[in-house]
Design an enzyme around this catalytic site. Structure first.
Site, mmCIF file in Angstrom:
data_model
loop_
_atom_site.group_PDB
_atom_site.id
_atom_site.type_symbol
_atom_site.label_atom_id
_atom_site.label_comp_id
_atom_site.label_asym_id
_atom_site.label_seq_id
_atom_site.Cartn_x
_atom_site.Cartn_y
_atom_site.Cartn_z
ATOM 1 N N SER A 144 3.790 16.557 17.787
ATOM 2 C CA SER A 144 4.176 15.142 17.764
ATOM 3 C C SER A 144 5.322 14.876 18.725
ATOM 4 C CB SER A 144 4.602 14.749 16.345
ATOM 5 O OG SER A 144 5.261 13.493 16.339
ATOM 6 N N ASN B 253 1.943 8.454 18.863
ATOM 7 C CA ASN B 253 1.532 7.232 18.156
ATOM 8 C C ASN B 253 0.050 6.889 18.347
ATOM 9 O OD1 ASN B 253 4.199 6.428 17.105
ATOM 10 N ND2 ASN B 253 4.707 6.157 19.265
ATOM 11 N N LYS C 195 -0.227 -7.246 8.581
ATOM 12 C CA LYS C 195 0.687 -8.334 8.252
ATOM 13 C C LYS C 195 0.218 -9.665 8.831
ATOM 14 C CE LYS C 195 4.751 -5.339 7.786
ATOM 15 N NZ LYS C 195 6.096 -4.990 8.299
ATOM 16 N N LYS D 172 1.140 3.332 10.451
ATOM 17 C CA LYS D 172 2.034 3.233 11.597
ATOM 18 C C LYS D 172 2.042 1.797 12.115
ATOM 19 C CE LYS D 172 1.719 8.085 12.851
ATOM 20 N NZ LYS D 172 1.535 9.071 13.932
ATOM 21 N N ARG E 93 10.921 5.353 23.034
ATOM 22 C CA ARG E 93 10.181 6.598 23.261
ATOM 23 C C ARG E 93 8.950 6.297 24.114
ATOM 24 N NH1 ARG E 93 8.640 9.137 17.991
ATOM 25 N NH2 ARG E 93 10.717 10.071 18.080
ATOM 26 N N TYR F 256 10.165 15.918 9.665
ATOM 27 C CA TYR F 256 8.853 15.962 10.328
ATOM 28 C C TYR F 256 8.944 16.572 11.731
ATOM 29 C CZ TYR F 256 4.444 14.196 12.279
ATOM 30 O OH TYR F 256 3.217 14.082 12.885
#
Length: 323
Positions: free
Chosen positions: A119, A179, A201, A193, A287, A150
């Site tokens: 990751s 991601n 939403k 995620k 990131r 993590y």
């Protein structure tokens, strides 16, 4: 390789389920899918492969899962989005048992190739303080200061793969996922995620008529998001490659969370009022994936645009919520 037994660990999960589908599409005929969840909770169940429910934290179960196997994809982990990993550090760390016991069983079984899904959370936090982040190169994981819990588990497991290769001759490959998103994944319940959460939403706002949504953080934090199809191609190609170094596997299309909301608003045909929760988990400020090495080694990098991938993701989540 198409007649060799392939085991997908975490095959009941989002990426694992898609990987089993893709391997079958490519003509692989002997596939075993393994996951800890009851099969009723798997994201995809394939009738034409061997499906096993096993807890791979236990070494005897790893031995059983890898019996007769030649190719291993380890995507099994206890994980989720930022809301989950910031609140469940010990659970995330315990995934070290999965990869460690799988490597031990793979060595014992004479496995030929072993893939570990790492990751971008392994990267040094000091290099991710600015939303206008410089894209992260593979060497930026050291000196080590990864995401607590993590990220440390992923970085340790990368090293374990390396040392099993160096000491025991087990061919291992690792990729740092950035991601991953797409249809047939988690969109509610706390492990989702950002792409799926924003879709959910806005769909809730559209269906309820209450056009307000909560955004975690100030919305200025930046990320890149990789569509599942790019993830699958990169995963399979990296395992088949003749290079041993850990590679980034992610899109280099950097967006802020606010821009991600803009994209989903356009797809939904709805403008929402954004309520910023500055106390919610938001992770690092910026990131992004530097794809120089994967381009050099594979002549390819993830390239599916976020607008297109989010349209497919939104459509699938909308259909699930309408049901």
């Amino acid at each position: 390789m198409q007649n060799q037994r392939i085991v997908v660990c975490g095959g009941g999960g989002f990426i694992g389920g898609h990987l089993v589908t893709e391997l079958h599409r490519r003509g692989f005929t002997d596939i075993r899918s393994v996951d800890v969840k009851p099969m009723s909770d798997w994201y995809q169940v394939h009738d034409d492969v061997e499906n096993l429910v096993l807890n791979l934290k236990d070494f005897p179960n790893c031995r059983a899962a890898l019996q007769g196997a030649r190719i291993i994809y380890n995507l099994a982990a206890d994980m989720g989005g930022m809301g989950f990993i910031e609140s469940n550090k010990a659970l995330c760390m315990l995934s070290v048992l999965i990869n460690t016991h799988l490597l031990m069983a793979a060595r014992e079984a004479g496995v030929e190739r072993f893939f570990f899904a790492s990751s971008a959370c392994v990267y040094n936090a000091d290099k991710q303080t600015d939303p206008n982040v410089t894209a992260l190169k593979e060497c930026d994981a050291y000196p080590a200061m990864p995401e607590d819990g993590y990220g440390w588990e992923k970085l340790f497991s990368e090293r374990m793969c390396r040392h099993f290769s160096e000491d025991f001759g087990l061919l291992t490959r690792s990729a740092r996922y950035h991601n991953v998103y797409g249809p047939l994944g988690t969109y509610k319940g706390g492990r989702e995620k950002a792409p799926a959460a924003i879709c959910r939403k806005i769909i809730e706002a559209k269906l309820s008529g209450n056009h307000e949504i909560e955004i975690w953080g100030d919305g200025r934090q930046t990320r890149s998001f990789m569509y599942i199809d790019d993830c699958l191609k990169g995963t399979i190609d990296i395992l088949a490659g003749d290079f041993s170094e850990v590679l980034n596997l992610g899109s280099s299309e950097l967006v802020s969370i606010n821009q991600l909301v803009d994209i989903v608003e356009e797809i939904a045909g709805l403008k929402v009022k954004r309520l910023y929760n500055l106390g919610a988990p938001k992770g690092v400020n910026g990131r992004n994936s530097d794809n120089t090495r994967i381009r050099e080694l594979l002549g390819w990098e993830p390239g599916i645009k976020l607008q297109a991938g989010m349209a497919s993701t939104y459509a699938w989540i909308y259909d699930q919520m309408k049901k």
